[in-house]
Design a protein around this motif. Structure first.
Motif, short mmCIF file in Angstrom:
data_model
loop_
_atom_site.label_atom_id
_atom_site.label_comp_id
_atom_site.label_asym_id
_atom_site.label_seq_id
_atom_site.Cartn_x
_atom_site.Cartn_y
_atom_site.Cartn_z
N LEU A 110 27.62 42.43 64.04
CA LEU A 110 27.87 41.71 62.80
C LEU A 110 29.36 41.67 62.48
O LEU A 110 29.88 40.64 62.03
CB LEU A 110 27.10 42.36 61.65
CG LEU A 110 25.60 42.07 61.61
CD1 LEU A 110 24.92 42.95 60.56
CD2 LEU A 110 25.34 40.61 61.34
N ARG A 111 30.04 42.77 62.72
CA ARG A 111 31.49 42.79 62.47
C ARG A 111 32.21 41.81 63.39
O ARG A 111 33.14 41.12 62.96
CB ARG A 111 32.06 44.19 62.64
CG ARG A 111 31.68 45.09 61.45
CD ARG A 111 32.41 46.41 61.44
NE ARG A 111 33.83 46.20 61.19
CZ ARG A 111 34.81 46.77 61.88
NH1 ARG A 111 34.53 47.59 62.87
NH2 ARG A 111 36.06 46.54 61.60
N ALA A 112 31.78 41.74 64.66
CA ALA A 112 32.40 40.76 65.59
C ALA A 112 32.17 39.34 65.07
O ALA A 112 33.09 38.51 65.09
CB ALA A 112 31.82 40.93 66.99
N SER A 167 24.86 49.55 66.52
CA SER A 167 25.13 48.47 67.47
C SER A 167 25.04 47.11 66.78
O SER A 167 25.91 46.24 66.96
CB SER A 167 24.13 48.54 68.63
OG SER A 167 24.35 47.49 69.55
N LEU A 168 24.01 46.94 65.97
CA LEU A 168 23.87 45.71 65.20
C LEU A 168 25.04 45.52 64.24
O LEU A 168 25.56 44.41 64.08
CB LEU A 168 22.54 45.72 64.45
CG LEU A 168 22.19 44.47 63.65
CD1 LEU A 168 22.20 43.23 64.53
CD2 LEU A 168 20.84 44.64 62.99
N ALA A 169 25.48 46.60 63.61
CA ALA A 169 26.62 46.54 62.70
C ALA A 169 27.88 46.10 63.44
O ALA A 169 28.66 45.29 62.93
CB ALA A 169 26.84 47.90 62.03
N GLU A 221 30.21 52.02 60.35
CA GLU A 221 30.70 50.89 61.14
C GLU A 221 30.95 49.67 60.26
O GLU A 221 32.00 49.03 60.35
CB GLU A 221 29.70 50.53 62.24
CG GLU A 221 30.11 49.34 63.10
CD GLU A 221 31.36 49.56 63.92
OE1 GLU A 221 32.09 48.58 64.13
OE2 GLU A 221 31.62 50.70 64.35
N MET A 222 30.03 49.35 59.38
CA MET A 222 30.19 48.17 58.52
C MET A 222 31.36 48.32 57.55
O MET A 222 32.02 47.34 57.22
CB MET A 222 28.91 47.90 57.72
CG MET A 222 27.78 47.31 58.54
SD MET A 222 28.19 45.78 59.39
CE MET A 222 28.37 44.63 58.03
N GLN A 223 31.65 49.54 57.11
CA GLN A 223 32.74 49.78 56.17
C GLN A 223 34.08 50.04 56.87
O GLN A 223 35.06 50.33 56.21
CB GLN A 223 32.40 50.97 55.26
CG GLN A 223 31.17 50.77 54.42
CD GLN A 223 31.31 49.60 53.48
OE1 GLN A 223 32.31 49.45 52.82
NE2 GLN A 223 30.28 48.77 53.42
N ASP A 224 34.08 49.98 58.21
CA ASP A 224 35.29 50.24 59.00
C ASP A 224 35.87 51.61 58.68
O ASP A 224 37.07 51.77 58.48
CB ASP A 224 36.34 49.14 58.78
CG ASP A 224 37.50 49.24 59.76
OD1 ASP A 224 37.26 49.59 60.93
OD2 ASP A 224 38.65 49.00 59.36
N LEU A 254 32.52 44.18 70.24
CA LEU A 254 31.54 43.88 71.29
C LEU A 254 31.38 45.05 72.26
O LEU A 254 30.26 45.35 72.69
CB LEU A 254 31.94 42.61 72.04
CG LEU A 254 31.86 41.31 71.22
CD1 LEU A 254 32.37 40.13 72.04
CD2 LEU A 254 30.45 41.07 70.71
N ALA A 255 32.48 45.72 72.58
CA ALA A 255 32.40 46.90 73.46
C ALA A 255 31.60 48.01 72.78
O ALA A 255 30.74 48.64 73.40
CB ALA A 255 33.80 47.38 73.83
N ALA A 256 31.89 48.24 71.50
CA ALA A 256 31.15 49.26 70.75
C ALA A 256 29.67 48.91 70.70
O ALA A 256 28.80 49.77 70.89
CB ALA A 256 31.72 49.41 69.34
N ALA A 257 29.37 47.63 70.43
CA ALA A 257 27.97 47.20 70.36
C ALA A 257 27.26 47.43 71.69
O ALA A 257 26.11 47.88 71.72
CB ALA A 257 27.88 45.73 69.95
N ALA A 258 27.94 47.14 72.80
CA ALA A 258 27.33 47.33 74.12
C ALA A 258 27.07 48.82 74.40
O ALA A 258 25.99 49.18 74.86
CB ALA A 258 28.24 46.73 75.19
#
Length: 170
Positions: free
Chosen positions: A149-151, A144-146, A65-68, A94-98
């Motif tokens: 953070l990306r958002a 989720s945290l990642a 997730e962090m590296q896209d 945000l949707a992915a995190a939720a």
């Protein structure tokens, strides 16, 4: 803080990679033992399914997730104006995190149940599996945290997509 999180993600990615190597060695040893001595290693399928596969899928999730590097379809996204790309990225992060947070909660409940009952599976032999259940909420939670953070990085204007990091060349 971001550097620490990236280090944790990198280490979990490394551990997931070790899971691939361990699974490969275990399966090769099982095949050799079966062919040479007609004595396969008991529990190889169960250990591969409940430990190795879980580790190699769940532990790298936050790193991916962090590296896209997750699978994405950006057929229209690349044609959006910059402001709309930013809005779409924030919304999708945000949707992915939720969604990942809900999965963290649900698998966390399952992990607690498995821990409470001392979950095992029966195959060639009895295999304790409750420890592997804990890896799921860990992987989902960090992913989720990642995503959050990306958002946040998108809001700050930092590069967060692989094409941003490559200078628009991907």
């Amino acid at each position: 803080m971001l550097t620490l999180f990236n280090r944790i993600c990198s280490w979990l990615m490394f551990i997931g990679g070790l899971g691939v190597i361990a699974m490969m060695l275990n399966i090769v040893a099982d095949v050799v033992a079966k062919l040479v001595w007609n004595a396969p290693i008991q529990g190889t399928v169960e250990i591969s399914s409940y430990y190795y596969m879980v580790a190699l899928v769940m532990l790298p999730m936050a790193f991916v997730e962090m590296q896209d590097q997750q699978i994405s379809v950006d057929l229209l996204f690349n044609h959006f104006p910059d402001w709309l790309q930013k809005v779409a990225l924030i919304f999708s992060c945000l949707a992915a995190a939720a969604i990942l947070a809900v999965m963290t909660w649900r698998t966390g409940l399952d992990a607690m149940r498995a821990l409470r009952v001392g979950e095992v599976v029966m195959g060639g032999r009895e295999i304790i599996v409750w420890p592997s259940r804990i890896v799921l909420p860990l992987g989902f939670g960090l992913a989720s945290l990642a995503a959050l953070l990306r958002a946040f990085l998108v809001l700050r204007g930092a590069p967060v997509t692989q094409s941003d990091l490559d200078g628009g060349m991907s």
